[in-house]
Motif scaffolding. Structure first.
Motif, PDB file in Angstrom:
ATOM      1  N   PHE A  50       0.845  -1.196   0.000  1.00  0.00           N
ATOM      2  CA  PHE A  50       0.000   0.000   0.000  1.00  0.00           C
ATOM      3  C   PHE A  50       0.878   1.242   0.000  1.00  0.00           C
ATOM      4  N   ASP A  51       0.661   2.112  -0.976  1.00  0.00           N
ATOM      5  CA  ASP A  51       1.465   3.331  -1.104  1.00  0.00           C
ATOM      6  C   ASP A  51       0.681   4.567  -0.653  1.00  0.00           C
ATOM      7  N   ASP A  52       1.439   5.624  -0.391  1.00  0.00           N
ATOM      8  CA  ASP A  52       0.924   6.993  -0.177  1.00  0.00           C
ATOM      9  C   ASP A  52       0.321   7.261   1.209  1.00  0.00           C
ATOM     10  N   GLY A  53       0.251   6.260   2.065  1.00  0.00           N
ATOM     11  CA  GLY A  53      -0.347   6.467   3.381  1.00  0.00           C
ATOM     12  C   GLY A  53       0.610   7.127   4.344  1.00  0.00           C
ATOM     13  N   ASN A 100       9.620   3.214   2.743  1.00  0.00           N
ATOM     14  CA  ASN A 100       9.700   4.640   2.410  1.00  0.00           C
ATOM     15  C   ASN A 100       9.119   4.897   1.010  1.00  0.00           C
ATOM     16  N   HIS A 101       8.360   5.988   0.891  1.00  0.00           N
ATOM     17  CA  HIS A 101       7.786   6.353  -0.418  1.00  0.00           C
ATOM     18  C   HIS A 101       8.101   7.822  -0.736  1.00  0.00           C
ATOM     19  N   SER A 102       9.248   8.289  -0.216  1.00  0.00           N
ATOM     20  CA  SER A 102       9.714   9.688  -0.335  1.00  0.00           C
ATOM     21  C   SER A 102       8.909  10.604   0.588  1.00  0.00           C
ATOM     22  N   HIS A 104       7.690  14.008  -0.385  1.00  0.00           N
ATOM     23  CA  HIS A 104       6.668  14.793  -1.095  1.00  0.00           C
ATOM     24  C   HIS A 104       6.097  14.084  -2.327  1.00  0.00           C
ATOM     25  N   HIS A 105       6.253  12.782  -2.426  1.00  0.00           N
ATOM     26  CA  HIS A 105       5.799  12.042  -3.614  1.00  0.00           C
ATOM     27  C   HIS A 105       6.405  12.625  -4.893  1.00  0.00           C
ATOM     28  N   VAL A 106       7.702  12.686  -4.887  1.00  0.00           N
ATOM     29  CA  VAL A 106       8.411  13.264  -6.029  1.00  0.00           C
ATOM     30  C   VAL A 106       9.022  12.175  -6.912  1.00  0.00           C
ATOM     31  N   MET A 191      -1.435  -1.321  -4.267  1.00  0.00           N
ATOM     32  CA  MET A 191      -2.701  -0.675  -3.901  1.00  0.00           C
ATOM     33  C   MET A 191      -2.374   0.601  -3.127  1.00  0.00           C
ATOM     34  N   HIS A 192      -3.382   1.366  -2.786  1.00  0.00           N
ATOM     35  CA  HIS A 192      -3.206   2.611  -2.025  1.00  0.00           C
ATOM     36  C   HIS A 192      -4.220   2.634  -0.887  1.00  0.00           C
ATOM     37  N   ASP A 193      -3.765   2.992   0.313  1.00  0.00           N
ATOM     38  CA  ASP A 193      -4.701   2.929   1.442  1.00  0.00           C
ATOM     39  C   ASP A 193      -5.475   4.227   1.659  1.00  0.00           C
TER      40      ASP A 193
HETATM   41 ZN   LIG Z   1       2.630   6.849  -4.725  1.00  0.00          ZN
END
Ligand SMILES: [Zn+2]
Length: 225
Positions: A50-53, A100-102, A104-106, A191-193
């Motif tokens: 799951f990304d972006d959470g 880790n997904h950075s 600022h989502h860069v 997926m994204h949560d």
């Molecule tokens: Zn993402």
């Protein structure tokens, strides 16, 4: 006398029949027991990521996965972590792996190495401070990585090979039909949560695939395979 013998042999027949049935029953149990021991169904491993959470749905997702004995991997975005320490602690408590997904989502390969390193380190620091553990895995936003980053960043990049398109579809049934028949052993599912529909789709997907003998592991277990 004859009547007595008849009665006696009748009893013997009934006795033998009883013994035969008992033996047969026992044998059947043993046979099925042996099958269970000797030929266990091969565990087919898949990884849910799951990304972006974290988001407002993360704790519910984390708990629901735990109830299903699923260990997932959450690639957290630094800016979404701010003020949500408790959520991150819940994820760890529920047995999930944090990556880790950075910050600022860069797109990391579009930045200078110095800027990219800062993006990664800022999120690493939060994860380290809150979980007591330095993250090992990174999911670069947009899957954008480079050989230069590979050399400089001391983390393992994790990509995916099944995309649920959940961020775009935002509909449980559509996400499920997108994934239907696509998932195979060894897959890493993206997926994204951050969406209610993604949480519902993830639970339904897990319930469905577990019935088919799939086992959900975190990416570390998948990498170690
Ligand atoms: Zn993402």
């Amino acid at each position: 006398m004859q009547k007595y013998l008849w009665k006696k042999s009748g009893l013997v027949v009934i006795g033998m029949l009883y013994l035969f049935l008992a033996w047969k029953g026992k044998r059947m149990i043993m046979v099925s027991g042996q099958e269970l021991v000797e030929e266990p169904q091969e565990a087919r491993k898949v990884a849910l990521t799951f990304d972006d959470g974290p988001s407002e749905y993360t704790v519910e997702l984390s708990r629901g996965l735990k109830e299903r004995r699923v260990q997932a991997t959450f690639f957290l975005l630094g800016e979404n972590m701010e003020g949500r320490r408790k959520m991150v602690e819940e994820l760890v408590k529920d047995g999930h792996l944090i990556g880790n997904h950075s910050y600022h989502h860069v797109q990391l390969n579009k930045l200078s190495i110095k800027e990219a390193a800062r993006e990664i380190e800022k999120t690493n620091r939060l994860i380290r401070e809150w979980t007591g553990k330095a993250p090992v895995y990174i999911r670069p936003p947009y899957g954008a990585w480079s050989q230069e980053l590979e050399k400089v960043v001391d983390m393992i990049p994790v990509f995916w090979n099944v995309d649920s398109l959940d961020w775009k579809l935002q509909n449980k049934e559509q996400v499920l039909s997108c994934l239907s028949g696509q998932v195979e052993e060894g897959d890493v599912i993206l997926m994204h949560d951050g969406y209610r529909s993604s949480v519902d789709a993830a639970f339904a997907l897990v319930d469905h695939l577990q019935k088919q003998g799939f086992v959900f592991v975190n990416v570390e277990e998948m990498v170690l395979e």
